[in-house]
Each structure stands twice: as structure tokens, then as C-alpha cells.
Scaffold this motif. Structure first.
Motif, PDB file in Angstrom:
ATOM      1  N   GLU A 126       0.793  -1.221   0.000  1.00 39.02           N
ATOM      2  CA  GLU A 126       0.000   0.000   0.000  1.00 39.02           C
ATOM      3  C   GLU A 126       0.828   1.275   0.000  1.00 39.02           C
ATOM      4  O   GLU A 126       0.368   2.315  -0.457  1.00 39.02           O
ATOM      5  CB  GLU A 126      -0.950   0.005   1.202  1.00 39.02           C
ATOM      6  N   ASN A 160       3.842   1.883  -1.452  1.00 39.55           N
ATOM      7  CA  ASN A 160       4.841   2.001  -2.505  1.00 39.55           C
ATOM      8  C   ASN A 160       4.416   3.013  -3.556  1.00 39.55           C
ATOM      9  O   ASN A 160       3.239   3.119  -3.908  1.00 39.55           O
ATOM     10  CB  ASN A 160       5.080   0.648  -3.168  1.00 39.55           C
ATOM     11  N   SER A 161       5.387   3.765  -4.074  1.00 39.07           N
ATOM     12  CA  SER A 161       5.095   4.765  -5.099  1.00 39.07           C
ATOM     13  C   SER A 161       4.917   4.128  -6.472  1.00 39.07           C
ATOM     14  O   SER A 161       4.228   4.683  -7.336  1.00 39.07           O
ATOM     15  CB  SER A 161       6.232   5.794  -5.157  1.00 39.07           C
ATOM     16  N   LEU A 208      -5.245   0.531  -5.020  1.00 41.07           N
ATOM     17  CA  LEU A 208      -3.914   0.119  -5.459  1.00 41.07           C
ATOM     18  C   LEU A 208      -3.785   0.145  -6.977  1.00 41.07           C
ATOM     19  O   LEU A 208      -2.679   0.254  -7.510  1.00 41.07           O
ATOM     20  CB  LEU A 208      -3.595  -1.288  -4.929  1.00 41.07           C
ATOM     21  N   ASP A 263      -4.596   2.463  -8.802  1.00 39.99           N
ATOM     22  CA  ASP A 263      -4.212   3.817  -9.196  1.00 39.99           C
ATOM     23  C   ASP A 263      -2.713   4.050  -9.065  1.00 39.99           C
ATOM     24  O   ASP A 263      -2.204   5.078  -9.512  1.00 39.99           O
ATOM     25  CB  ASP A 263      -4.961   4.849  -8.344  1.00 39.99           C
ATOM     26  N   THR A 264      -2.011   3.106  -8.434  1.00 38.25           N
ATOM     27  CA  THR A 264      -0.562   3.235  -8.271  1.00 38.25           C
ATOM     28  C   THR A 264       0.130   2.950  -9.600  1.00 38.25           C
ATOM     29  O   THR A 264      -0.181   1.956 -10.259  1.00 38.25           O
ATOM     30  CB  THR A 264      -0.041   2.241  -7.212  1.00 38.25           C
ATOM     31  N   ARG A 318       2.529   1.492 -12.347  1.00 41.11           N
ATOM     32  CA  ARG A 318       3.099   0.134 -12.349  1.00 41.11           C
ATOM     33  C   ARG A 318       3.879  -0.138 -13.626  1.00 41.11           C
ATOM     34  O   ARG A 318       3.653   0.464 -14.666  1.00 41.11           O
ATOM     35  CB  ARG A 318       2.006  -0.919 -12.151  1.00 41.11           C
ATOM     36  N   THR A 375       0.642  10.743 -12.983  1.00 42.65           N
ATOM     37  CA  THR A 375       0.589   9.387 -12.441  1.00 42.65           C
ATOM     38  C   THR A 375       0.042   8.403 -13.452  1.00 42.65           C
ATOM     39  O   THR A 375      -0.381   7.329 -13.107  1.00 42.65           O
ATOM     40  CB  THR A 375      -0.291   9.345 -11.173  1.00 42.65           C
ATOM     41  N   LYS A 405      -0.323   5.489 -15.878  1.00 42.79           N
ATOM     42  CA  LYS A 405       0.361   4.202 -15.900  1.00 42.79           C
ATOM     43  C   LYS A 405       0.757   3.855 -17.332  1.00 42.79           C
ATOM     44  O   LYS A 405       0.111   4.222 -18.291  1.00 42.79           O
ATOM     45  CB  LYS A 405      -0.522   3.092 -15.307  1.00 42.79           C
TER      46      LYS A 405
END
Length: 335
Positions: A239, A241-242, A273, A275-276, A278, A333, A335
Motif C-alpha cells: 500500500e 509504494n510509489s 492500489l 491507481d498506483t 506500475r 501518475t 500508468k
């Protein structure tokens, strides 16, 4: 870090200090006839304060601590002298620590910044001395207030690792081998699943004396979001991690299916998650030929362009660092 020393969950009882009682006292001095009330206030009880310590990486120092108790405030004295406050107790925790009510599971606070201090339990208020109760109809009040009691609570401390890059994959996907090859971290590596049972952190050096932190998260299995195996403990560390780096070995029969399964586990655990940012890599690329790589890449959707890497031969490692650095420093942000 040694696996036996990595503690990311502790349950402790915390109790703040009670406030000191106010004083019932009257001024008595030579040449002062019938001095009035001058009882001082009681001191505040000690707080329980949680403080972020960037030098800590684990909750090991709290493993054998079951009770934390602050001192009470001292009683007030004559001459309107207030009692001393109880000494506050500071609970040092690593960054990324969440404190929850042990009974309800409600999140009480979280620590994410170095030196950040948050009061978990406030000390009891000190009682008022009798000097506060003097009035035109009561010149000699014979009472003062007792101090308020302190608060007591069972709490759970959970650590969620703070890292720039979190490695996500099934057991034996080559995550630990990658971390060993790009940093000074030495996680255990073997040719069987579940070699990694606790997260490992490593600092990855980049160009121009720059660096980023990579976390090797223990392998996820299907059903982890429902608590299968140690899934919930593992997923908690993802949770913070950038960037998430998804890893699927080249010798996997259905690479896309494995990737989607990992993605679904994260979605079921916490939809946010997704939305992080990758990246997706196919690890252990040295196990397949160049022709097989082309066939594999052709089978994958256009939106899922893998980077082939091998931690054994260092193939693709520098390009991976470039991709990670670009993602971490991207203005958006996307991806």
C-alpha cells in the motif's frame, strides 16, 4: 535484515497518566489576618505520544512490550503553586506505522514523516485548587477538584513499508534475486517457493549519485486478498509504494493470466492500489530463446508491453532502472 528480527505487528496496552488533585489551602503568613484560599492546581497527567523515527525499520523493539504507562501529575500546593505535569511517554515507531483500536479495528493514527508526533492518549487534566472557587458568598471554599483519570486502551501497531518500488509476483518469480542484483540487500534466494517470508528493503543506486528504495514483498498466492496463507500481511506492505513492479517468470505457461491474477488480488484487497503507477517485466528471460520472447510479446495485449530481464545475466537491468526512474519522476501518475 534477518527474518527473525522483522516484526510488523504488535499489540500493546497503553495508559496515560492521571491528573494531580487540586489543593485546598489558605494563605497563612505573619501579619496577614485570615488569608484567603490559595490552593494550586494539580498537574496534567503524562500523554502517550507516538513519534516517527526514520532510523527504525521494524517494530522489533516493541515485540516484548505489553504495557506502556505514563506518570501521573503531581498535586497542587499552597501559594497557588501548580503541581508538576506527569512525564510524557514517547513510543518510537518506523515510518509507515498505523495504530488501530485492538477491539474495533478503527484506525487511530498513522505516522509517515520523520519526527512526526501524534498524541495517542491524552493525560488526565489536573484538578483545580480551591482558589478558583472563591466568590462573594463563599470567601473560604473548603473544596478543590480531584484530577481526571488517565485513559487506557489496547492498540495494535501495524507497519506498512514505505518504499519507492514494490516488487509484486507469485512465489519464486525472481523478486529476491533482482533485489540482490541491484542493491546491497541480501535476501535469501533458493529454487523453491516461499523463500522470502518477510519484506526486504534495498537501496538501488542510479546515475549521478541518485538512488531509490526497492522492497521485495513476499510472494502473493491466489486468494491472498481473502487471507489465504499470509496474504493480508504481505499485501499490507504494497500500500505504501510509489510504484509497483509486477514480475512474471518467462517459463510461466500463461503470462497474461498470471499478471491479471496478481492485479485482481490487489484490486480485491484495496481497489485504490490500481491507481498506483506500475511496470510489468518478464523475469528469468535467460530461460527462453529470442524467438520465444517474440512469440510471447506478440500474444500479449498492446497495453501490456513487458520488459524482459534476467537478474542472472544482468540483461535488461539498466533499462529497467531507467524505466523505474522515469516513472518515479513522471509529472503525472499515468500508468
Amino acid at each position: 535484515m534477518a527474518s527473525s528480527n522483522f516484526i510488523d505487528y504488535v499489540k500493546i496496552n497503553v495508559k496515560s497518566g492521571p491528573g494531580g488533585a487540586g489543593s485546598t489551602h489558605f494563605r497563612r503568613e505573619k501579619f496577614v489576618d485570615k488569608g484567603g484560599p490559595d490552593g494550586g492546581d494539580g498537574g496534567r497527567g503524562g500523554h502517550i505520544i507516538v513519534r516517527g523515527n526514520p532510523q527504525l525499520w521494524t517494530l522489533l523493539h516493541l515485540k516484548y512490550t505489553k504495557h506502556i504507562k505514563a506518570d501521573g501529575g503531581n498535586k497542587g500546593e499552597g501559594g497557588r503553586r501548580s503541581g508538576a505535569q506527569g512525564k510524557d511517554v514517547y513510543v518510537e515507531v518506523p515510518l509507515g506505522t498505523v495504530v488501530k483500536d485492538a477491539e474495533t479495528g478503527e484506525q487511530l493514527l498513522e505516522i509517515t514523516e520523520p519526527g512526526e508526533e501524534i498524541i495517542l492518549l491524552s493525560g488526565g487534566r489536573g484538578g483545580l485548587g480551591n482558589s478558583h472557587f472563591k466568590s462573594s458568598t463563599n470567601q473560604t471554599p473548603q473544596h478543590s477538584q480531584p484530577g481526571e483519570p488517565g485513559a487506557e486502551q489496547w492498540v495494535v501497531l501495524e507497519l506498512k513499508l514505505l518504499a519507492d518500488v514494490g516488487l509484486v509476483g507469485f512465489p519464486n518469480a525472481g523478486k529476491s534475486t533482482l533485489l540482490r542484483s541491484v542493491s546491497a540487500a541480501k535476501p535469501e534466494v533458493a529454487d523453491y517457493p516461499f523463500t522470502t517470508l518477510v519484506p526486504n528493503l534495498g537501496v538501488v543506486r542510479y546515475k549521478g549519485y541518485q538512488s531509490f528504495v526497492m522492497a521485495d514483498i513476499p510472494g502473493i498466492i491466489e486468494g491472498a486478498a481473502q487471507g489465504k496463507g499470509l496474504g493480508l500481511r504481505f499485501l499490507r506492505h504494497i500500500e505504501r509504494n510509489s510504484l509497483l513492479l509486477f514480475m512474471v517468470p518467462a517459463d510461466t505457461e500463461e503470462v497474461e493470466d498470471s499478471y491479471q491474477t496478481l492485479l485482481n488480488e490487489l484490486k480485491e484487497y484495496n481497489p485504490e492500489l490500481l491507481d498506483t503507477p506500475r511496470l510489468f517485466v518478464v523475469s528469468k528471460a535467460d530461460l527462453i530463446s529470442a524467438e520465444d520472447r517474440e512469440k510471447l510479446a506478440a500474444k500479449l495485449p498492446e497495453t501490456l508491453k513487458p520488459l524482459f530481464i534476467s537478474s542472472m545475466t544482468n540483461e535488461g537491468i539498466e533499462r529497467l532502472k531507467d524505466e523505474i526512474w522515469a516513472k518515479l519522476n513522471a509529472p503525472s501518475t499515468a500508468k
